[in-house]
Scaffold this motif. Structure first.
Motif, short mmCIF file in Angstrom:
data_model
loop_
_atom_site.label_atom_id
_atom_site.label_comp_id
_atom_site.label_asym_id
_atom_site.label_seq_id
_atom_site.Cartn_x
_atom_site.Cartn_y
_atom_site.Cartn_z
N ARG A 119 16.83 42.18 6.52
CA ARG A 119 16.37 41.12 7.43
C ARG A 119 15.11 41.58 8.14
O ARG A 119 15.04 42.70 8.63
CB ARG A 119 17.42 40.85 8.51
N SER A 120 14.15 40.68 8.23
CA SER A 120 12.92 41.09 8.92
C SER A 120 13.16 41.13 10.43
O SER A 120 12.43 41.79 11.16
CB SER A 120 11.79 40.12 8.58
N ASP A 121 14.19 40.42 10.90
CA ASP A 121 14.42 40.40 12.35
C ASP A 121 15.50 41.40 12.78
O ASP A 121 15.94 41.39 13.93
CB ASP A 121 14.80 38.99 12.82
N ALA A 122 15.93 42.28 11.87
CA ALA A 122 16.93 43.29 12.26
C ALA A 122 16.26 44.33 13.16
O ALA A 122 15.18 44.83 12.85
CB ALA A 122 17.51 43.95 11.02
N ARG A 123 16.89 44.63 14.28
CA ARG A 123 16.29 45.54 15.26
C ARG A 123 17.30 46.60 15.68
O ARG A 123 18.50 46.36 15.71
CB ARG A 123 15.88 44.78 16.52
N TRP A 124 16.78 47.80 16.00
CA TRP A 124 17.61 48.80 16.65
C TRP A 124 17.83 48.39 18.10
O TRP A 124 17.11 47.53 18.62
CB TRP A 124 16.91 50.17 16.60
N SER A 125 18.77 49.05 18.74
CA SER A 125 19.07 48.67 20.12
C SER A 125 17.93 49.03 21.06
O SER A 125 17.93 48.65 22.23
CB SER A 125 20.38 49.30 20.58
N ASN A 126 16.93 49.79 20.57
CA ASN A 126 15.77 50.05 21.42
C ASN A 126 14.62 49.10 21.08
O ASN A 126 13.51 49.25 21.57
CB ASN A 126 15.32 51.51 21.29
N TRP A 128 19.93 40.96 15.74
CA TRP A 128 19.33 39.78 15.14
C TRP A 128 20.16 38.52 15.35
O TRP A 128 19.64 37.41 15.41
CB TRP A 128 19.05 40.00 13.64
N ASP A 129 21.48 38.70 15.46
CA ASP A 129 22.36 37.54 15.58
C ASP A 129 22.95 37.47 16.99
O ASP A 129 24.04 36.97 17.18
CB ASP A 129 23.48 37.66 14.53
N ALA A 130 22.18 37.99 17.98
CA ALA A 130 22.72 38.11 19.34
C ALA A 130 23.22 36.77 19.88
O ALA A 130 24.18 36.72 20.65
CB ALA A 130 21.67 38.71 20.26
N ALA A 131 22.57 35.70 19.47
CA ALA A 131 22.96 34.38 19.99
C ALA A 131 24.40 34.05 19.63
O ALA A 131 25.07 33.30 20.34
CB ALA A 131 22.02 33.32 19.44
#
Lengths: 559, 272, 311
Positions: A110-117, A249-252
């Motif tokens: 996923r291009s929107d996958a992020r680490w917690s930082n 990425w799926d925080a919502a």
């Protein structure tokens, strides 16, 4: 009470202190009104009983089930598992392609996958994590999960030094290609295991060598993860708090604000905590409480099949147990139905094979039950045939188990069944866990209690421990044909049906040789508060935390 | 007269409990490990006076056999403590001087050892052997005995009649065994009756930690511990073992108290 | 502080140091003799991993060398890394569990002393009456009731059937310290009550008390001003063993109430073969008990003039 206090006060100056102390404690005690679960539901804080204090939160070091629960809240692999069917679902990778020869997998991250930082998760993060998982000095006991990958085993053994020869390739920052040495149907399932999670290299190397066990990178404030939650607090032996990760990425879609994991190793205490409204979810249910919850509060009791087998190992190197007929006689003299229904009483299934039924569509050979089912007459005949008419000359046989109540119950019941049906004496020997492991490994036993919990849903995982050179075999049983089926024919299988057929032949050979005495298939049992929504039990006993939510339910009327 | 009766009541009860446990194989119609899985836990009835446990085993039988083990642990460990403690204390007290100082220093030092912790460690490491249990507990309990005996011996050694015995040419061994130890008997007996209950409690404590006797054997401590787990469902499984243990400990303590009161009373003159 | 007293303390501390080395050696030998190592697990660990781990924790060195280096490090205050919890230092684990354990033991001891001495004094002031018999009877039962029976009973009554108090935890929910404290204190309160009563009865027979009474001092005043001081000697002497007992008791109470103390660690560490953690905790407990014994002895000196002169 107060009256007595007064007279003490007259008598003894410390009486005043006594009064004050007791009063203070009592007042402090009586003031707490609201239940923890209620305030938790209101604030979106899930109170979760989690059995024991995690040894570590490093996904490649932690190897216990409780640790795995916490890790699955903190991390996400390339591919997840559906919480009900356990089918692969997109997670870190949004989609993937499998080559025609089913040996090459191409994962699109996923291009929107992020680490917690806040940094992006890249294909290199996976590749580096898998490199780290294959360093022996890390002591990763699940490194074998990577072995389907080309050259992974050779690299781990030190036969090749160059990691680039291992079948993991970064195509571009968002594409990872994996090459397997042969088609492996369950490979997608492995990606959800902690050992294959991506790791944030910079934050690990900031706290020491990449392969140092004693690193502090996985402690609160240091730990960087890519899952729906991030580590907020870790108080030893008290609680671990994970909080919603805003960069996910799926925080919502994540409903919970926090999950608090409690090390509840004493199940009796845990059940009382649940009843007193201190937990939303219990890790286990004491056997003696099953009847109460089943009849009085059935909505809160969740019992489900669990991918684990409970069995006994026969030491086939011992002359008295070398004859398969003796082993079969012992196996057929056990009334498993009575054992599970009268003694264990938690919905366990009687087992007549090694692999639990319906392991990803696989069923053990149909004849297994008929071969091992309870039949005292047949058992006596087998025993006589083997040269022990009416049990004469056989025994006493020692059952070794690790000290725990449930194992004792099973052993005591089996001891009595053998005495009653075969006139064979058995003695019981319990040893503390580590001593028991040591004894079993040295082969210094006749019969030991054992269990195997599936790492992933595939029958091979249950059968491979019976390979001749498997460290988990420990019975001295070795069948070259069994090895050949599993190691040579199975990888070449081209269809699911053929694969299952081969697995069944292998399992049939295992049941013919019978180095084990199948007893039952596990169930998982939990107490679940009505406020907890989205929880469904599955075969791996693995919740999907991002789907859980807390919704206040009107209190049920007690019947 | 009234006092004699109360004095004897705990002793009688104690004797009855001990006798019942001793005669368990003849008193009880059930073998201690015989299960009736289909029966399960049943409340007290005519067939099973105290009910049955979750395996359908007769609780009264288990209680009597468990009592044998508990009392055996209590008595043996106390005997170990008695043997070491009395000889240690008597030698130190009688010889006196430097030896006394050294021996009592050793006792003081050992007092500071976390013995219970060692016992726990040994039980974990070497498995739960009963013999080890006796020795380990005995090794913990002898220190106080040594102190008491030594103090008593010191007091007697300097008395006139020991001087007289010495002048008469009695050997040291004769003086110690014939004159000194018999005069210490009172405190020794009292302390012994108080040691047995504390040993039995220690055994129960180890059982709670899962370090006590091995199933299918059971001590009262183990029965209580198992009873605690099911106290809501099957209260009788906790009630009767707890009663048995508490009653026995109570009686032992009462007997010890009365003995001590009587000894001290006679020594001081007594105002009772 | 007198010279003799200082000498006594110095001597005691020197013995304690020797003792601690002996304790360390004994524990070390015991746990290394135990079957099973810190890394054995149900799922067999491969030989490669085992060698790598042994080298990392220096388990491949001869035991004597291991012990020597352990002692050397311990002297510098380093108790090594835990085996079970990678990344944690033993001292860190002890520091994390210590507050709860100490607090629990301290509260229990205070409660036991206050209740025990009050009740004992009350009983001794009117021997033979209901005011004596009732609490003393209760005390006897209290001694005979193990904490693992009392604890769950209290939990069920006050925590589950009536939700007045939390059933577990320490310092998390209001009032969660009450039940564990009472559970741990009960037995000691009972014992101290009996000791106090016996001590007081003894003191009240002494000539000086008889004189004081003859001079017209009332019962309560006599007990408070004169007799109690002497009567507390046996209680003070009991404090040393009580401290050791409280630590052992905390194993039980911490398990029942899920208290994050070091008692709970100890049993787990022994089962896990966490060599360094067992050693560290054993040494720590031994130090604690030694210090407490010394403190109790000094207190006895202060209370008892005869012992002071004997110095």
């Amino acid at each position: 009470m107060a009256c007595k206090m007064l007279s003490i006060r007259k008598l003894n100056s410390s009486g005043a202190l006594c009064c004050a102390l007791l009063a203070a404690l009592l007042v402090a005690g009586c003031s707490g009104g609201e239940r923890r679960v209620d305030s938790g539901t209101a604030a979106g804080v899930l109170h979760w009983g989690n059995a024991s204090e995690p040894a570590s939160l490093d996904p490649q070091i932690a190897n216990g089930v409780p640790e795995q629960k916490i890790l699955s809240a903190l991390w996400e692999g390339l591919v997840g598992k559906h919480p009900v069917t356990l089918e692969p679902i997109p997670a870190g990778a949004s989609h993937w392609q499998i080559s025609d020869d089913r040996r090459t997998y191409r994962f699109h991250l996923r291009s929107d996958a992020r680490w917690s930082n806040g940094e992006p998760v890249t294909a290199e993060d996976y590749r580096w994590a898998w490199w780290r998982a294959l360093q022996p000095e890390l002591g990763n006991s699940f490194a074998t999960m990577l072995f389907p990958i080309v050259n992974a085993q050779a690299y781990w053994r030190g036969e090749i030094d160059d990691f680039s020869q291992v079948g993991v390739r970064v195509v571009d920052p968002l594409t990872l290609e994996v090459e397997l040495s042969h088609p492996t149907g369950y490979f997608l399932q492995l990606l959800d295991m902690p050992t294959l999670y991506p790791l944030h290299r910079a934050s690990i190397e900031r706290h020491g060598a990449a392969t140092a066990r004693a690193s502090r990178w996985s402690y609160p404030g240091n730990l960087v993860s890519n899952g729906p939650f991030q580590l907020a607090e870790w108080q030893i032996n008290r609680r671990i708090v994970v909080a919603k990760n805003p960069h996910y990425w799926d925080a919502a879609a994540v409903a919970l604000n926090q999950i608090i994991f409690y090390p509840t190793e004493n199940t009796t205490t845990e059940e009382r905590m649940f009843r007193a409204g201190q937990l939303h979810y219990s890790y286990d249910v004491p056997v003696n409480k099953m009847a109460y919850y089943a009849s009085q509060r059935p909505a809160e009791l969740v019992v489900a099949p669990y991918l684990g087998s409970y069995f006994y190992r026969f030491n086939t190197r011992r002359p008295e147990l070398a004859d398969p007929r003796v082993r079969r006689a012992l196996a057929r003299a056990i009334d498993r139905r009575q054992l599970t229904e009268q003694v264990l009483r938690a919905g366990q299934l009687p087992a007549y094979a090694m692999t639990p039924p319906n392991t990803a569509g696989y069923y053990p050979p149909a004849s297994a039950e008929a071969q091992l089912s309870f039949d005292p007459a047949a058992a006596r005949a087998l025993l006589a045939e083997a040269g022990y008419p009416d049990g004469a000359g056989l025994g006493p046989i020692e059952i070794l188990y690790n000290t725990q109540d449930e194992h004792r119950k099973v052993a005591v019941a089996i001891q009595q069944m053998w005495k009653q049906h075969l006139n064979v004496d058995a003695t019981l020997q319990n040893q503390e866990w580590k001593v028991y492991l040591d004894t079993e490994r040295r082969g210094d036993y006749q019969i030991t209690r054992a269990s195997w919990i599936g790492d992933y849903v595939d029958a091979r995982n249950f059968l491979e421990i019976w390979l001749c050179d498997s460290d988990n075999n420990r019975t001295g049983w070795c069948d070259p044909q069994f090895d050949q089926l599993l190691l040579e024919q199975l990888p070449a299988a081209t269809s699911q049906a053929e694969r299952h057929r081969l697995l069944q032949s292998a399992e049939q050979r295992l049941l013919d040789g019978l180095p084990l005495l199948p007893i039952y298939t596990y169930t998982s049992k939990h107490l679940v508060h009505p406020d907890l929504n989205g929880y469904t039990a599955n075969l791996l006993n693995q919740p999907l935390f991002k789907q859980l939510s807390l919704v206040r339910q009107p209190p049920a009327l007690t019947p | 007269m009234a006092r004699r009766v109360t004095y004897n009541l705990p002793l009688l009860l104690l004797a009855a409990i001990a006798l019942a446990c001793l005669l368990a194989p003849w008193l009880s119609p059930y073998p201690p490990a015989a299960q009736q899985l289909l029966l399960g836990a049943q409340p007290p009835s005519v067939a099973h006076w105290l009910g049955t446990d979750i395996f359908g085993r007769d609780l009264l039988t288990r209680l009597l056999y468990g009592g044998r083990l508990s009392l055996l642990v209590g008595l043996t460990a106390t005997a170990v403590a008695l043997l070491i403690g009395v000889s240690w204390g008597a030698v130190a007290g009688y010889v006196g001087g430097r030896l006394d100082a050294v021996m009592m220093r050793i006792v003081d030092t050992l007092y500071a050892l976390p013995f219970v912790i060692f016992v726990v460690l040994m039980m974990v490491v070497f498995g739960r052997s009963l013999l080890l249990l006796f020795i380990a507990i005995g090794a913990v309990e002898w220190l106080t005995m040594a102190r008491i005996v030594r103090a008593q011996v010191r007091a007697i050694v300097h008395s006139d009649y020991i001087e007289a015995a010495r002048c008469l040419g009695l050997s040291r061994w004769q003086i110690v065994t014939r004159h000194i130890l018999p005069n210490c008997a009172g405190p020794i007996i009292v302390y012994t009756t108080l040691t047995i209950p504390s040993v039995m409690l220690l055994e129960a404590f180890l059982s709670f930690l899962g370090l006590g006797v091995q199933p299918p054997d059971a001590s009262w401590g183990l029965l209580i511990n198992q009873g605690v787990e099911t106290m809501e469902e099957y209260p009788w499984l906790l009630l009767y073992p707890a009663l048995a243990l508490t009653a026995t400990l109570l009686c032992l303590n009462l007997v010890g108290d009365r003995l001590r009161d009587r000894l001290e009373g006679s020594a001081v003159g007594g105002d009772r | 502080m007198s010279w003799a007293l200082l000498q006594l303390i110095a001597r005691r501390l020197a013995t304690a140091a020797v003792l601690l080395v002996v304790v360390a050696a004994g524990t070390f030998a015991l746990i290394h003799a135990a079957p099973g190592g810190p890394f054995s697990a149900d799922r067999a660990v491969s030989a490669e991993v085992e060698t790598a781990l042994a080298a990392q924790y220096r388990l491949d060195q001869p035991p004597l060398l291991q012990f020597a280096s352990y002692l050397g490090n311990a002297l510098r205050g380093e108790f090594g890394p835990s085996f079970k919890y990678p990344g944690r230092e033993v001292s860190e684990l002890i520091a994390a569990g210590l507050p709860a354990t100490l607090e629990l033991a301290l509260y229990a001891l205070l409660l036991a002393l206050v209740v025990g001495i009050s009740v004992g004094a009350l009983a001794a002031s009117r021997p033979g009456t209901l005011r004596d018999r009732l609490p003393m009877g209760a005390a006897l039962v209290g001694i005979c009731l193990p904490a693992f029976v009392l604890g769950p009973l209290l939990v069920l009554v006050f925590g589950v059937y009536n939700e007045w108090l939390p059933v577990s935890g320490w310092g998390e929910l209001a009032g969660d310290k009450l039940l564990p404290t009472v559970t741990l204190a009960a037995g000691y309160a009972a014992y101290i009550a009996r000791l106090t009563r016996a001590g007081l009865r003894e003191q009240l027979r002494q000539p000086y008390i008889v004189t004081a009474r003859a001079k017209g001092l009332g019962g309560a005043a006599v007990i408070l001003k004169h007799a109690l001081r002497g009567a507390l000697l046996p209680v003070v002497a009991y404090l040393g063993p009580a401290c050791a007992g409280l630590i052992a008791g905390s194993f039980v109470v911490e398990t029942i109430f899920q208290i994050p103390g070091i008692g709970r660690f100890y049993i787990q560490a022994a089962f896990n073969r966490d060599y360094t953690l067992i050693l560290g905790l054993t040494l720590f407990f031994a130090t604690l008990i030694t210090l407490f014994n010394l403190l109790a002895d000094l207190l006895a000196l202060w209370l008892d003039p005869r012992q002071r002169e004997a110095l």
